[in-house]
Scaffold this motif. Structure first.
Motif, short mmCIF file in Angstrom:
data_model
loop_
_atom_site.label_atom_id
_atom_site.label_comp_id
_atom_site.label_asym_id
_atom_site.label_seq_id
_atom_site.Cartn_x
_atom_site.Cartn_y
_atom_site.Cartn_z
N ALA A 105 0.83 -1.21 0.00
CA ALA A 105 0.00 0.00 0.00
C ALA A 105 0.87 1.25 0.00
O ALA A 105 0.60 2.22 -0.72
CB ALA A 105 -0.93 -0.01 1.21
N LEU A 106 1.94 1.21 0.79
CA LEU A 106 2.86 2.34 0.89
C LEU A 106 3.55 2.59 -0.46
O LEU A 106 3.67 3.73 -0.92
CB LEU A 106 3.89 2.05 1.97
N ALA A 107 3.97 1.50 -1.09
CA ALA A 107 4.66 1.62 -2.38
C ALA A 107 3.73 2.22 -3.43
O ALA A 107 4.13 3.09 -4.22
CB ALA A 107 5.14 0.24 -2.83
N MET A 108 2.46 1.76 -3.41
CA MET A 108 1.49 2.30 -4.38
C MET A 108 1.26 3.78 -4.14
O MET A 108 1.17 4.57 -5.08
CB MET A 108 0.16 1.54 -4.27
N PHE A 109 1.20 4.15 -2.87
CA PHE A 109 0.97 5.56 -2.53
C PHE A 109 2.13 6.42 -3.03
O PHE A 109 1.94 7.46 -3.65
CB PHE A 109 0.81 5.69 -1.01
N ILE A 110 3.36 5.95 -2.79
CA ILE A 110 4.55 6.72 -3.21
C ILE A 110 4.57 6.85 -4.73
O ILE A 110 4.82 7.92 -5.28
CB ILE A 110 5.84 6.05 -2.69
#
Lengths: 215, 198
Positions: A105-110
């Motif tokens: 989720a964090l990677a997608m957000f970044i």
């Protein structure tokens, strides 16, 4: 107790919910007041009738019907259940899975954030309000609408102007018509403003220490 | 299979709270736990559903749906209240949500009362007693349907289910004073209706 007694007090009295002194005071009143006495007896009759109602027996096939429906609903979990099951997998069975999900989720957000930033810097127009209103009444309604153009944040302002955030309309140093010779020269010298000119609207921008209006 | 069940039961961590144990056993897949819940509460759920809906068929449907909800959520029962209180809440919430969407049933007195003949305690009464009891019961049951649901709930919990004011307050999540007021208003409404019909 000179006036009549409320149904609440009479009902509570029937249920022995009144404290000793309160109950005695009520009893004294009942001795004198025929109306309250009759009302109390009416309530007592209601309670007696209700308490003598026999409970119903659930139909014999009900348990089997419940079991069948549970079987069916187990086979077809609804969306909420699926979501809950998903959560429970993370929650109860595998903290590693939960961590993995958070990382994804964090990677997608970044990724999305950097993509948006890139779009912004490349100067492409992202029109949030597709159809900026022309009529005066509609303009009033849209005041405060935002637009990103040429890497600048613009706000739809009074008088049908897109004003760059932080720019003071009253401090406009000069006004340029984009289709005039002076305007064309100006845009040629400032190609980063081409997207703003393409809006085909009056735009107020900051340029160094100067506030310029493009019409 | 029996060995598997025994293993499941043996592996289930139990506490000193029998209600919580039931929920834990259900969570660990013991089918007898839910059966126990059904046998303990089915009559209560069915009767409450019947009194709130006013119709036997509807009460059957509601009871089925309520036990499906109980089956689905029992594993998360946390023992903060008694299981009985929790089941009452599930039952009332479901009745409110299902019946509230339609015109909530406050029905005319003339309506047929189809369920009153079914009784646990008919045996041992004389035919005359039974007739009188059924007549009185029918009148009260019909009158009960005329009472607003919010007051009817309180009266049913108190006078038909025999719960204390404290228990009712916990189930309805209201103060004792509110319980007292709702019971009184429900009973007084019934008194007025019955006085008009007799």
């Amino acid at each position: 107790m000179s006036t009549h007694v409320s149904a609440e007090l009479l009902s509570a009295y029937l249920d022995r919910q009144l404290a000793g002194p309160e109950a005695r005071q009520l009893e004294e009143h009942l001795d004198r007041c025929e109306r309250c006495h009759v009302r109390l007896e009416g309530l007592r009759k209601v309670v007696t009738h209700l308490q003598t109602l026999d409970p119903l027996t659930p139909p014999s096939g009900l348990q089997a019907a419940v079991a069948r429906r549970i079987q069916l609903s187990d086979r077809q979990p609804n969306l909420l259940d699926r979501f809950e099951q998903g959560i429970s997998i993370f929650d109860r069975q595998s903290p590693i899975l939960a961590m993995f999900a958070v990382i994804i989720a964090l990677a997608m957000f970044i990724y999305l954030f950097s993509y948006a930033l890139h779009q912004d810097q490349s100067g492409s127009i992202e029109v949030i309000f597709q159809d900026p209103p022309g009529a005066a009444a509609a303009e009033d309604q849209a005041i405060g609408s935002r637009l990103t153009a040429g890497g600048r944040q613009l706000v739809w302002s009074v008088g049908g102007l897109w004003v760059e955030e932080g720019a003071d309309v009253d401090a406009v140093a000069r006004t340029l018509a984009v289709d005039s010779d002076e305007g064309r020269d100006f845009l040629a010298a400032h190609p980063e403003l081409a997207d703003l000119a393409a809006l085909d609207r009056s735009v107020v921008v900051r340029l160094g220490g100067e506030i310029v209006r493009l019409d | 299979m029996a060995a598997l069940m025994a293993a499941t039961t043996a592996a289930t961590p139990l506490s000193s709270n029998p209600d919580l144990d039931l929920a834990t056993r259900h969570r660990y897949g013991d089918p007898e736990a839910f059966e126990e819940v059904y046998s303990r509460f089915s009559q209560m759920v069915f009767n409450l559903a019947y009194r709130m809906s006013g119709k036997t068929e509807e009460a059957e449907d509601l009871t089925q749906e309520i036990f499906i909800r109980i089956h689905r959520h029992l594993a998360r029962f946390n023992g903060r209240s008694a299981l009985k209180t929790w089941v009452y809440r599930v039952t009332l919430n479901h009745c409110r949500s299902k019946l509230g969407r339609r015109r909530y049933p406050t029905q005319p007195l003339a309506e047929e009362n189809e369920g009153e003949g079914v009784s646990l305690q008919d045996e041992g009464r004389s035919p005359e007693d039974l007739t009188l009891a059924r007549d009185a019961g029918r009148q009260v049951s019909l009158a009960l349907r005329q009472v607003k649901p919010v007051f009817r709930e309180a009266v049913v919990l108190r006078d038909l289910q025999g719960l204390s004011y404290d228990e009712i307050a916990e189930i309805l999540k209201v103060r004792i004073g509110t319980v007292r007021s709702r019971i009184a208003r429900g009973r007084d409404r019934l008194r007025v209706i019955l006085e008009k019909t007799t």
